[in-house]
Design an enzyme around this catalytic site. Structure first.
Site, mmCIF file in Angstrom:
data_model
loop_
_atom_site.group_PDB
_atom_site.id
_atom_site.type_symbol
_atom_site.label_atom_id
_atom_site.label_comp_id
_atom_site.label_asym_id
_atom_site.label_seq_id
_atom_site.Cartn_x
_atom_site.Cartn_y
_atom_site.Cartn_z
ATOM 1 N N CYS A 92 -2.368 -3.470 7.250
ATOM 2 C CA CYS A 92 -1.900 -3.716 8.616
ATOM 3 C C CYS A 92 -2.257 -2.565 9.545
ATOM 4 O O CYS A 92 -2.527 -1.443 9.113
ATOM 5 C CB CYS A 92 -0.394 -3.950 8.619
ATOM 6 S SG CYS A 92 0.568 -2.489 8.225
ATOM 7 N N SER B 69 19.488 -43.887 -8.424
ATOM 8 C CA SER B 69 18.334 -43.025 -8.769
ATOM 9 C C SER B 69 18.726 -41.859 -9.667
ATOM 10 O O SER B 69 17.961 -40.932 -9.844
ATOM 11 C CB SER B 69 17.745 -42.461 -7.477
ATOM 12 O OG SER B 69 18.727 -41.599 -6.880
ATOM 13 N N ASP C 64 22.515 -40.806 -1.048
ATOM 14 C CA ASP C 64 22.625 -39.856 -2.175
ATOM 15 C C ASP C 64 23.687 -38.795 -1.955
ATOM 16 O O ASP C 64 23.980 -38.040 -2.877
ATOM 17 C CB ASP C 64 21.276 -39.136 -2.401
ATOM 18 C CG ASP C 64 20.180 -40.107 -2.786
ATOM 19 O OD1 ASP C 64 20.519 -41.277 -3.068
ATOM 20 O OD2 ASP C 64 19.014 -39.714 -2.781
ATOM 21 N N CYS D 206 -0.484 0.632 7.573
ATOM 22 C CA CYS D 206 -1.074 0.980 6.267
ATOM 23 C C CYS D 206 -2.487 1.520 6.407
ATOM 24 O O CYS D 206 -2.910 2.397 5.645
ATOM 25 C CB CYS D 206 -1.075 -0.238 5.352
ATOM 26 S SG CYS D 206 0.584 -0.727 4.886
ATOM 27 N N TRP E 189 19.443 -40.278 -13.300
ATOM 28 C CA TRP E 189 18.375 -39.451 -12.764
ATOM 29 C C TRP E 189 17.052 -40.000 -13.233
ATOM 30 O O TRP E 189 16.965 -40.551 -14.309
ATOM 31 C CB TRP E 189 18.534 -37.999 -13.236
ATOM 32 C CG TRP E 189 19.687 -37.284 -12.583
ATOM 33 C CD1 TRP E 189 20.936 -37.141 -13.086
ATOM 34 C CD2 TRP E 189 19.682 -36.641 -11.302
ATOM 35 N NE1 TRP E 189 21.731 -36.439 -12.205
ATOM 36 C CE2 TRP E 189 20.976 -36.132 -11.099
ATOM 37 C CE3 TRP E 189 18.730 -36.432 -10.312
ATOM 38 C CZ2 TRP E 189 21.339 -35.438 -9.947
ATOM 39 C CZ3 TRP E 189 19.114 -35.766 -9.180
ATOM 40 C CH2 TRP E 189 20.393 -35.265 -9.001
ATOM 41 N N GLU F 25 0.834 -1.219 0.000
ATOM 42 C CA GLU F 25 0.000 0.000 0.000
ATOM 43 C C GLU F 25 0.867 1.268 0.000
ATOM 44 O O GLU F 25 0.543 2.272 -0.625
ATOM 45 C CB GLU F 25 -0.919 0.034 1.228
ATOM 46 C CG GLU F 25 -1.870 -1.147 1.366
ATOM 47 C CD GLU F 25 -1.265 -2.264 2.184
ATOM 48 O OE1 GLU F 25 -0.045 -2.534 2.039
ATOM 49 O OE2 GLU F 25 -1.989 -2.877 2.976
HETATM 50 N N1 LIG Z 1 16.957 -38.791 -8.244
HETATM 51 C C1 LIG Z 1 16.170 -37.689 -8.304
HETATM 52 C C2 LIG Z 1 15.970 -36.889 -7.163
HETATM 53 N N2 LIG Z 1 16.590 -37.270 -6.010
HETATM 54 C C3 LIG Z 1 16.362 -36.674 -4.858
HETATM 55 C C4 LIG Z 1 17.287 -37.016 -3.711
HETATM 56 O O1 LIG Z 1 16.873 -36.431 -2.491
HETATM 57 C C5 LIG Z 1 18.678 -36.489 -4.049
HETATM 58 O O2 LIG Z 1 19.549 -36.854 -3.047
HETATM 59 C C6 LIG Z 1 18.720 -34.955 -4.007
HETATM 60 O O3 LIG Z 1 17.773 -34.390 -4.826
HETATM 61 C C7 LIG Z 1 20.081 -34.487 -4.498
HETATM 62 O O4 LIG Z 1 20.178 -33.150 -4.127
HETATM 63 P P1 LIG Z 1 21.369 -32.225 -4.684
HETATM 64 O O5 LIG Z 1 21.178 -32.200 -6.176
HETATM 65 O O6 LIG Z 1 22.655 -32.925 -4.289
HETATM 66 O O7 LIG Z 1 21.167 -30.916 -4.017
HETATM 67 N N3 LIG Z 1 15.167 -35.802 -7.207
HETATM 68 C C8 LIG Z 1 14.593 -35.424 -8.391
HETATM 69 O O8 LIG Z 1 13.868 -34.425 -8.428
HETATM 70 N N4 LIG Z 1 14.759 -36.186 -9.527
HETATM 71 C C9 LIG Z 1 15.536 -37.285 -9.531
HETATM 72 O O9 LIG Z 1 15.672 -37.925 -10.573
HETATM 73 N N1 LIG Z 2 3.275 -7.456 3.656
HETATM 74 C C1 LIG Z 2 2.247 -6.629 4.010
HETATM 75 C C2 LIG Z 2 1.590 -6.784 5.242
HETATM 76 N N2 LIG Z 2 1.995 -7.778 6.087
HETATM 77 C C3 LIG Z 2 1.508 -7.851 7.455
HETATM 78 O O1 LIG Z 2 2.381 -7.113 8.307
HETATM 79 C C4 LIG Z 2 3.279 -8.015 8.990
HETATM 80 C C5 LIG Z 2 4.715 -7.602 8.751
HETATM 81 O O2 LIG Z 2 4.876 -6.297 9.259
HETATM 82 P P1 LIG Z 2 6.327 -5.607 9.115
HETATM 83 O O3 LIG Z 2 7.252 -6.413 9.980
HETATM 84 O O4 LIG Z 2 6.094 -4.199 9.562
HETATM 85 O O5 LIG Z 2 6.680 -5.703 7.641
HETATM 86 C C6 LIG Z 2 3.019 -9.389 8.384
HETATM 87 O O6 LIG Z 2 3.174 -10.386 9.374
HETATM 88 C C7 LIG Z 2 1.574 -9.291 7.919
HETATM 89 O O7 LIG Z 2 0.675 -9.513 8.975
HETATM 90 N N3 LIG Z 2 0.563 -5.966 5.581
HETATM 91 C C8 LIG Z 2 0.201 -4.939 4.746
HETATM 92 O O8 LIG Z 2 -0.649 -4.148 5.103
HETATM 93 N N4 LIG Z 2 0.781 -4.783 3.520
HETATM 94 C C9 LIG Z 2 1.802 -5.595 3.132
HETATM 95 O O9 LIG Z 2 2.313 -5.389 2.021
HETATM 96 ZN ZN LIG Z 3 1.020 -2.595 6.008
#
Ligand SMILES: Nc1c(/N=C/[C@H](O)[C@H](O)[C@H](O)COP(=O)(O)O)[nH]c(=O)[nH]c1=O
Ligand SMILES: Nc1c(N[C@@H]2O[C@H](COP(=O)(O)O)[C@@H](O)[C@H]2O)[nH]c(=O)[nH]c1=O
Ligand SMILES: [Zn+2]
Length: 361
Positions: free
Chosen positions: A76, A169, A201, A85, A171, A53
């Site tokens: 808020c 796995s 993994d 706001c 991929w 806002e």
């Molecule tokens: N094996 C597959 C997945 N495998 C998910 C397993 O949790 C794998 O260990 C993590 O995604 C590896 O994470 P990082 O790349 O090392 O950060 N997830 C996917 O979305 N597709 C697949 O084919």
């Molecule tokens: N982002 C958002 C709101 N967020 C509200 O205000 C809280 C965060 O307050 P502050 O820590 O001051 O940013 C959040 O937890 C939610 O309740 N309110 C609004 O009017 N407009 C905004 O765009």
């Molecule tokens: Zn606000």
């Protein structure tokens, strides 16, 4: 002259564009309009910065007098980083406020609307309310339950396997699908895996997108602290927390991993509800659970998953000895299955992503 729903749709687009970058705040959009002309519009961009806002009203300046404002969340009423706001809207001379949904944050929760009405400003609530609530479902869930919104992610073959019998796995899903997983990592405050996934993994669990992105806090469930040795998940660039239980030897393990934080639960097993409450106290609003099958089984059994992201590849493995998506013990009867609402099915490269949530009630 556009209709009030079209102006609110524009405000929602402005909010949607910032999804994932405003945590722990909600994503909010606002549009100031007078006689069918847009005088100002804006989004809340980062927590701690100006609210939507404020941007929209600043752009409108004095022309805001007698105008209308469309905002996707109740303005808020508390003094955070910027003045409330609701008071700003009163001072701006805006004569009518359209709000998509009320803000459940106890600091607001209807107070913003009261300030506007007491100043004689007309308020209409509920335009495109469903879409506005869906957009900030994680924020609303956290405000209500004080625990993170949990999304379970799994990648599987068309016959529901996540690895061969030997655990291979890499991929299953395509590069595009894996990139979308990194998008989700960017949008979550924390990511969780079980010790088996670490041992099998050796995942990094970091966000590796071409355009960059935020790394979620890494959380490992390791009941008895059995993980020893060097794994990528212990890299020093991203915080890593290990969750264990009361008999685990944290002191000894701290020597192994001095930069790792330990969450030691006062129970013999890891009670997920207790863990989620602790994560909630640590301001973790959204948790991305990448498995494996044992961890998925626990979240399903405790009914603590709020959303499922199932990535399905056009591959078949076969074999009852291949790893299935969810481990644990099967219910005896089909009517004990967990019923879901499928909210989205989309093609991602050659794979499909099914987004589903447990049926309410
Ligand atoms: N094996 C597959 C997945 N495998 C998910 C397993 O949790 C794998 O260990 C993590 O995604 C590896 O994470 P990082 O790349 O090392 O950060 N997830 C996917 O979305 N597709 C697949 O084919
Ligand atoms: N982002 C958002 C709101 N967020 C509200 O205000 C809280 C965060 O307050 P502050 O820590 O001051 O940013 C959040 O937890 C939610 O309740 N309110 C609004 O009017 N407009 C905004 O765009
Ligand atoms: Zn606000």
């Amino acid at each position: 002259m556009q209709s009030k729903t079209e102006w609110m749709e524009l405000a929602l687009q402005l909010a949607k564009a910032t999804e994932g970058q405003t945590s722990p705040n909600p994503s909010v959009g606002a549009v100031v309009v007078k006689d069918g002309i847009i005088l100002g519009m804006g989004s809340h961009l980062q927590a701690g910065e100006a609210h939507a806002e404020v941007h929209a009203i600043n752009q409108a300046g004095d022309k805001a007098k007698g105008a209308e404002i469309y905002v996707t969340l109740e303005p808020c009423a508390h003094f955070g980083k910027t003045p409330p706001c609701a008071n700003l809207i009163v001072e701006s001379g805006i004569k009518k406020v359209y709000i998509a949904c009320v803000d459940p944050n106890p600091q607001v929760a209807g107070k913003g609307i009261k300030i506007l009405e007491q100043a004689g400003i007309e308020v209409e609530v509920g335009i495109k309310e469903t879409q506005a609530i869906l957009l900030n479902r994680k924020f609303f869930h956290y405000m209500e339950k004080k625990r993170p919104y949990v999304t379970l992610k799994a990648a599987m073959t068309l016959d529901g396997k996540t690895a061969t019998s030997t655990g291979d796995s890499k991929w299953i899903t395509s590069k595009e699908a894996r990139e979308m997983v990194h998008q989700s990592r960017h949008q979550h405050d924390a990511i969780l895996v079980g010790k088996e996934t670490v041992l099998k993994d050796d995942p990094q669990l970091t966000t590796r997108l071409p355009q960059g992105g935020k790394n979620p806090i890494r959380i490992i469930l390791d009941t008895h602290l059995t993980i020893k040795g060097d794994y990528q998940i212990f890299s020093r660039d991203v915080p890593t927390w290990i969750v264990c239980t009361q008999e685990a030897d944290v002191k000894g393990h701290k020597e192994l991993y001095p930069h790792v934080e330990f969450i030691q639960l006062p129970t013999k097993t890891i009670e997920l509800a207790d863990l989620l409450a602790i994560l909630g106290e640590r301001q973790i609003q959204s948790l991305y659970v990448e498995g494996g099958q044992t961890v998925h089984a626990s979240f399903l059994k405790e009914q603590l998953a709020d959303e499922y992201h199932w990535y399905i590849a056009p591959k078949l493995l076969g074999g009852q000895d291949a790893r299935s998506v969810i481990g644990g013990i099967s219910p005896l009867k089909m009517d004990e299955a967990t019923d879901l609402d499928i909210s989205e099915i989309k093609e991602v490269g050659q794979d499909i992503l099914v987004v589903a949530r447990p049926k309410k009630g």
